[in-house]
Scaffold this motif. Structure first.
Motif, PDB file in Angstrom:
ATOM      1  N   MET B  60       0.949  -1.339  -0.031  1.00  0.00           N
ATOM      2  CA  MET B  60       0.017  -0.034  -0.043  1.00  0.00           C
ATOM      3  C   MET B  60       0.819   1.220   0.066  1.00  0.00           C
ATOM      4  O   MET B  60       0.248   2.332  -0.234  1.00  0.00           O
ATOM      5  CB  MET B  60      -0.757   0.039   1.017  1.00  0.00           C
ATOM      6  N   PRO B 162      -7.291  -4.537   7.032  1.00  0.00           N
ATOM      7  CA  PRO B 162      -8.345  -5.378   6.263  1.00  0.00           C
ATOM      8  C   PRO B 162      -8.690  -6.683   6.767  1.00  0.00           C
ATOM      9  O   PRO B 162      -7.923  -7.340   7.609  1.00  0.00           O
ATOM     10  CB  PRO B 162      -7.422  -5.771   4.962  1.00  0.00           C
ATOM     11  N   PRO B 292     -13.975  10.344   2.615  1.00  0.00           N
ATOM     12  CA  PRO B 292     -12.294   9.944   3.130  1.00  0.00           C
ATOM     13  C   PRO B 292     -11.486  11.425   3.243  1.00  0.00           C
ATOM     14  O   PRO B 292     -12.018  12.372   3.446  1.00  0.00           O
ATOM     15  CB  PRO B 292     -11.924   9.337   1.927  1.00  0.00           C
ATOM     16  N   ILE B 362     -14.763  -2.143   5.256  1.00  0.00           N
ATOM     17  CA  ILE B 362     -14.739  -0.430   4.821  1.00  0.00           C
ATOM     18  C   ILE B 362     -13.701   0.220   5.142  1.00  0.00           C
ATOM     19  O   ILE B 362     -12.745   0.850   4.749  1.00  0.00           O
ATOM     20  CB  ILE B 362     -16.098   0.130   5.121  1.00  0.00           C
ATOM     21  N   GLY B 364     -10.977  -1.406   6.697  1.00  0.00           N
ATOM     22  CA  GLY B 364     -10.042  -2.171   6.456  1.00  0.00           C
ATOM     23  C   GLY B 364      -9.600  -1.764   5.060  1.00  0.00           C
ATOM     24  O   GLY B 364      -8.276  -2.422   4.653  1.00  0.00           O
ATOM     25  N   SER B 365     -10.377  -1.620   4.115  1.00  0.00           N
ATOM     26  CA  SER B 365     -10.027  -1.617   2.756  1.00  0.00           C
ATOM     27  C   SER B 365      -9.145  -0.130   2.680  1.00  0.00           C
ATOM     28  O   SER B 365      -8.751   0.283   1.398  1.00  0.00           O
ATOM     29  CB  SER B 365     -11.212  -1.576   1.851  1.00  0.00           C
ATOM     30  N   THR B 366      -8.965   0.429   3.673  1.00  0.00           N
ATOM     31  CA  THR B 366      -8.448   1.739   3.690  1.00  0.00           C
ATOM     32  C   THR B 366      -9.381   2.809   2.985  1.00  0.00           C
ATOM     33  O   THR B 366      -8.992   3.755   2.538  1.00  0.00           O
ATOM     34  CB  THR B 366      -7.156   1.951   2.984  1.00  0.00           C
ATOM     35  N   LYS B 367     -10.741   2.457   2.670  1.00  0.00           N
ATOM     36  CA  LYS B 367     -11.530   3.377   2.034  1.00  0.00           C
ATOM     37  C   LYS B 367     -11.774   4.515   2.689  1.00  0.00           C
ATOM     38  O   LYS B 367     -11.637   5.918   1.756  1.00  0.00           O
ATOM     39  CB  LYS B 367     -12.852   2.190   1.945  1.00  0.00           C
ATOM     40  N   CYS B 370      -7.683   6.375   1.946  1.00  0.00           N
ATOM     41  CA  CYS B 370      -6.958   6.651   0.674  1.00  0.00           C
ATOM     42  C   CYS B 370      -7.965   6.889  -0.287  1.00  0.00           C
ATOM     43  O   CYS B 370      -7.310   6.983  -1.584  1.00  0.00           O
ATOM     44  CB  CYS B 370      -5.988   5.895   0.349  1.00  0.00           C
ATOM     45  N   LYS B 371      -9.270   6.849  -0.462  1.00  0.00           N
ATOM     46  CA  LYS B 371     -10.057   6.551  -1.264  1.00  0.00           C
ATOM     47  C   LYS B 371      -9.994   7.857  -2.421  1.00  0.00           C
ATOM     48  O   LYS B 371      -9.714   7.901  -3.612  1.00  0.00           O
ATOM     49  CB  LYS B 371     -11.524   6.482  -1.105  1.00  0.00           C
ATOM     50  N   MET B 372      -9.760   9.002  -1.724  1.00  0.00           N
ATOM     51  CA  MET B 372      -9.800  10.225  -2.624  1.00  0.00           C
ATOM     52  C   MET B 372      -8.545  10.600  -2.996  1.00  0.00           C
ATOM     53  O   MET B 372      -8.145  11.176  -4.156  1.00  0.00           O
ATOM     54  CB  MET B 372     -10.466  11.499  -1.622  1.00  0.00           C
ATOM     55  N   GLY B 374      -5.979   8.308  -3.854  1.00  0.00           N
ATOM     56  CA  GLY B 374      -5.967   7.464  -4.950  1.00  0.00           C
ATOM     57  C   GLY B 374      -5.127   6.132  -4.741  1.00  0.00           C
ATOM     58  O   GLY B 374      -4.125   6.072  -5.408  1.00  0.00           O
ATOM     59  N   GLY B 375      -5.389   5.518  -3.755  1.00  0.00           N
ATOM     60  CA  GLY B 375      -4.826   4.114  -3.626  1.00  0.00           C
ATOM     61  C   GLY B 375      -3.761   3.905  -2.743  1.00  0.00           C
ATOM     62  O   GLY B 375      -3.631   3.081  -2.169  1.00  0.00           O
ATOM     63  N   ARG B 433      -1.190   6.804  -6.716  1.00  0.00           N
ATOM     64  CA  ARG B 433      -0.112   5.869  -6.966  1.00  0.00           C
ATOM     65  C   ARG B 433       0.120   6.177  -8.300  1.00  0.00           C
ATOM     66  O   ARG B 433       1.308   5.874  -8.740  1.00  0.00           O
ATOM     67  CB  ARG B 433      -0.887   4.476  -7.081  1.00  0.00           C
ATOM     68  N   ASP B 434      -0.626   6.969  -8.956  1.00  0.00           N
ATOM     69  CA  ASP B 434      -0.231   7.134 -10.404  1.00  0.00           C
ATOM     70  C   ASP B 434       0.338   8.428 -10.829  1.00  0.00           C
ATOM     71  O   ASP B 434       0.622   8.779 -11.951  1.00  0.00           O
ATOM     72  CB  ASP B 434      -1.457   7.006 -11.431  1.00  0.00           C
TER      73      ASP B 434
END
Lengths: 425, 504
Positions: B60, B162, B292, B362, B364-367, B370-372, B374-375, B433-434
């Motif tokens: 991550m 997670p 987030p 929710i 645990g997925s780091t939603k 880090c959702k906004m 970007g991963g 990440r991108d």
């Protein structure tokens, strides 16, 4: 030819948002009580993280797009093909994902396959064989096109005009003719003015789409849509979950091909009849469970995405605003008198794939069979279950293969067969 | 059975393998591959394909991808013994891996080698309700364990990780969970362990060292489990872990509160924690309370409290719960009279439930994190005395909002642990990440935050290599010497996850 497919680079805006949390690896819910189950057939079989859930696919997409592995090396090509093409594309991982990656996972995996096909790293040998058959004879089984409706001879004469057209699909036409015959029988018993396309029914294109092909399924789609629209049918009924997904969703989604007629899976058609009080069912004493086909369930979920950033931010996943067909087939099944219904632990969005999807029944038969065995064992774990009911000929085939391999007493039947049995003449 | 005999049997029972199964003409790569396959019994459980290895090359965090040369999935401690003996013979690194969900790149190989994926070892071997412990293998996930414990009315310190994350890996790396205020860190719950040493010997720590079916406690024996706890997979492979499992109490209340600043919040938490009433006592900055986390930085709205918090109060009787709630309210009231801005708040029930409904897809997925962004997600997660929280937080705010090229949200969490007035202080840092420039910006912030934190007396947990270097720079030389001596004694060829400690 114009289409709406996006390339891998476009999907990277979403798969790069995968946080690698691994939530996709199992079906978990807090509850209470907390429930947990395996959900990824490919991951359960291979165990390596390169095969597990949408997390793995995110890794693989990046490797392809950013040349992280040498895809000119034949050995690496083979490994990449196996990792990408041995996925059932069931969408079990998609159900678990909580990130903006979620709505795109199925389409993205198929695009990854398309990308590899363009590089000569796909399709698999087995897929190539059935793809050629689809292109030549419009079915993946290598049967002659003219024999598509041979099953109908036992039922009635070929009739190609009417209010409702039964789109039988390749599996029911050539391999699971008992399902086709039951569907015909049900339509007749219900007094439906129904027809078939005869030799004009081509493969819906699903086996090609699932393997990453684009132009070939478009030709099939255009043919089917032209014929169906030209003949003034009001309703298209299909008993195949795979055909249903393609007809109800993908023709328009990918190629803007709109069917004038309403597309219904037989379970929807039957539920409509039920609501009108036109479904008079007699008793079929049996203890049954229900298997959700991925194409009818998860794959038909509709995702609300905020592409413009009006509600949240650009590209954010909001919610599933329209779920797939989970309750409809259950409602029909439960309406049959004498049926004792028992739900499997994994159901609806968290259903475990039958193992046949995504082309792996042909390409990776061991994976397909092991997956189906797992599902049959799950049904066997339910006290007294005699039948596993599912509304998909392809699921019936693979799950049936598993019952044979296991020597299981659980009988796999299509929902339409049970309804046919219950339907009074 | 004479237990010492059993132990002797185990030492000699590891799976033998041929050093060179393919003959003398095999190159090293092929030889290792073949031998690994022989050890685990099937080529299916081994790969040296770059396609497979790539999937183990990053996590991550912002850590740059580094691939192993092999991935192997053993099923038994005996297979692990053989793999480690092979690795010693070939002088090749071994990196233990369970789910790869830590926030520190701990399973990303620094020097390639064999990545030992332990997910096939996923059995809950025992849940002993009478003595209240469970024995688990490394591949047991939080979700799997939660399901089984809940059925029996027991629980564990579920982290906000997670559901797929490993219970064992969390515990041996001093992970925290929803019971840390009451029972301490998850490593405090360890009651015994089975370990394969880097040189292939197997040993038991704690009570099972004396009698193999007794997993009640690591004490009163010497705490040799400490040699394998918090050591980032550099001292051995823990193959079984005993953990304490307390019962789920019948009553629960989630109290929520807010303060205008961390000074007031910390004073409240310090005061209330002395009663040791709370299973969880946590506060978060405004930026972390957003779902987030805003990315990049946004100003906090005027009037919104900078800190909000919650406490989870469990009880076995109504009276016990009433008493806890009374004390909670009294502390807030008393501090309010002294001019502290702490006050009770009212939050939706759904939000409250989220504090106890763990593990969570929710969270645990780091939603939420880090959702906004970007991963990507990283943070300096630390154990820091509460009286330093304010100073560190202020420095972090300076780094994140003023010094960073792209200002980031100071989304900070503090959680009080049992024992004394210290706890978690961490700043959760999402990034895309991108977009490499933004990723580098986040990485810079995290590293700078770690430096000021360590200087202030906090210690990062599960430290990535860049944190480990900063820790070692400031560490007592005698402590570093001891680490080196222990490492050399246990792992003479330096095969176990080399590079992670920054000293070997």
């Amino acid at each position: 030819m114009a289409d709406n497919f996006k390339d891998l680079k476009w999907y990277s805006q979403f798969f790069r948002k995968c946080s690698k949390c691994g939530t996709c690896k199992s079906a978990y819910s807090y509850g209470p009580p907390p429930t947990n189950a395996t959900i990824c057939p490919q991951g359960e079989y291979f165990k390596l993280d390169s095969y597990y859930g949408s997390r793995a696919k995110s890794f693989l997409g990046q490797a392809i797009l950013e040349n992280r592995v040498d895809l000119t090396d034949p050995a690496i090509q083979e490994d990449m093909q196996k990792a990408v093409f041995s996925c059932t594309v069931c969408g079990g991982c998609q159900t678990q994902c909580q990130l903006d990656y979620k709505p795109w996972i199925i389409d993205y995996i198929e695009e990854m396959r398309h990308n590899l096909v363009n590089r000569g790293i796909g399709p698999t040998k087995a897929e190539k064989i059935y793809q050629e058959k689809v292109i030549k004879d419009h079915n993946p089984y290598g049967e002659t096109h003219s024999s598509r409706f041979n099953w109908l001879k036992d039922v009635r004469n070929l009739k190609t005009d009417g209010n409702t057209v039964y789109f039988a699909g390749c599996t029911a036409s050539y391999r699971r003719t008992e399902i086709a015959k039951s569907t015909a029988s049900v339509l007749t018993k219900l007094g439906e003015d129904w027809a078939v396309m005869g030799e004009n029914e081509y493969c819906c294109g699903s086996p090609l789409l699932r393997a990453g092909l684009r132009e070939e399924p478009q030709k099939l789609a255009e043919h089917n849509v032209d014929y169906l629209n030209d003949h003034g049918f009001k309703t298209i009924v299909t008993a195949c979950a795979g055909c249903y997904k393609v007809l109800a969703k993908e023709y328009e989604k990918w190629w803007g091909l709109k069917l004038k007629a309403k597309v219904l899976h037989t379970s929807q058609y039957l539920e409509e009849k039920m609501k009108k009080g036109e479904l008079k069912l007699s008793s079929v004493p049996a203890t049954v469970t229900y298997h959700d086909p991925c194409h009818m369930g998860r794959h038909m979920n509709h995702y609300e995405v905020d592409m413009e950033g009006k509600k949240q931010w650009k590209g954010s996943y909001i919610q599933i605003d329209k779920p797939g067909l989970y309750e409809t087939p259950r409602n029909v099944l439960k309406a049959i008198p004498g049926i004792q219904f028992k739900e499997m632990y994994r159901n609806r969005d968290n259903s475990f794939c039958c193992g046949a999807g995504g082309g792996i029944k042909a390409s990776y038969p061991d994976v397909a069979l092991e997956t189906a065995k797992t599902r049959i064992k799950e049904a066997e774990g339910l006290d007294g279950v005699q039948k596993m009911v599912t509304p998909c000929p392809f699921c019936v085939t693979n799950l049936g293969d598993a019952t044979k391999a296991l020597g299981s007493k659980v009988e796999v039947v299509d929902l339409i067969q049970l309804v046919d049995q219950a339907l009074k003449k | 059975m004479v237990l010492s005999d059993d132990n002797r049997i185990r030492q000699s029972n590891f799976k033998p393998y041929l050093i060179n199964p393919g003959g003398i003409f095999l190159d090293k790569k092929e030889r290792i591959y073949k031998t690994l396959s022989q050890i685990v019994g099937d080529e299916k459980w081994v790969s040296n394909s770059p396609v497979d290895c790539w999937a183990y090359s990053y996590d991550m965090t912002y850590k740059r991808p580094q691939m192993p040369n092999y991935v192997v999935l053993p099923k038994t401690p005996e297979e692990i013994q053989s793999i480690l003996r092979l690795a010693n013979a070939e002088k090749i690194p071994v990196v233990p891996f369970t789910a790869g969900t830590n926030i520190g790149g701990l399973c990303v190989p620094e020097q390639g080698g064999i990545l030992m994926d332990l997910k096939r070892m996923d059995e809950i071997l025992e849940i002993n309700e009478e003595v209240r412990f469970a024995v688990i293998e490394p591949g047991v996930s939080q979700a799997q364990f939660a399901q089984e414990l809940f059925k029996r009315g027991y629980r564990f310190g579920w982290p906000v990780g997670p559901p797929s994350a490993s219970v064992l890996a969390c515990a041996i790396h001093h992970g925290i969970g929803g019971m840390s205020g009451r029972y301490g860190l998850n490593s405090n719950h360890i009651t015994g362990m089975e370990v394969v040493r880097p040189t292939g010997e197997i040993l038991m720590c704690g009570s099972p060292a004396i009698r193999r079916d007794s997993w009640q406690s690591c004490m009163p024996l010497p705490r040799f489990d400490g040699l394998f706890t918090g050591t980032l997979g550099t001292t051995g492979v823990v193959t079984k872990l005993g953990v304490f499992i307390p019962p789920v109490p019948d009553y629960v209340h989630i109290g929520t509160f807010a303060a205008e600043n961390l000074t007031d919040m910390e004073k409240f938490m310090r005061t209330f924690s002395k009663y040791e009433y709370a299973d969880d006592l946590t506060a978060i900055s405004w930026w972390l309370s957003q779902v987030p986390i805003p990315y990049p930085y946004v100003e906090k709205p005027k009037g919104a409290p900078e800190w909000t918090g919650y406490t989870v109060l469990y009880a076995f009787t109504e009276k016990e719960l009433e008493n806890k709630i009374d004390v909670f309210n009294k502390v807030i009231k008393d501090l309010g009279k002294q001019g502290n801005t702490i006050k009770s708040t009212d939050v939706p029930e759904e939000s409250k439930r989220g504090r106890t409904q763990l593990p969570s897809q929710i969270v645990g997925s780091t939603k939420n994190y880090c959702k906004m962004g970007g991963g990507g997600i990283a943070w300096p997660g630390t154990f820091t005395p509460s009286n330093r929280w304010v100073a560190v937080y202020n420095l972090w705010k300076e780094i994140y909002t003023k010094k960073a090229k792209i200002p980031l949200s100071p989304s900070t969490r503090v959680t009080m642990y049992r024992g004394c007035h210290y706890g978690m202080l961490r700043i959760m840092t999402p990034f895309p990440r991108d977009r490499p420039e933004e990723e580098a910006n986040a990485a810079w912030c995290v590293r700078e935050a770690a430096k000021v934190l360590i200087d202030a007396g906090g210690i990062p947990y599960k430290p990535p290599t860049d944190f480990a270097r900063e820790i070692n720079k400031r560490a007592d030389p005698g402590w570093i010497d001891l680490i080196c001596d222990i490492k050399d004694m246990l792992d003479p060829n330096g095969i176990m996850n080399p590079g992670k400690w920054g000293v070997r």
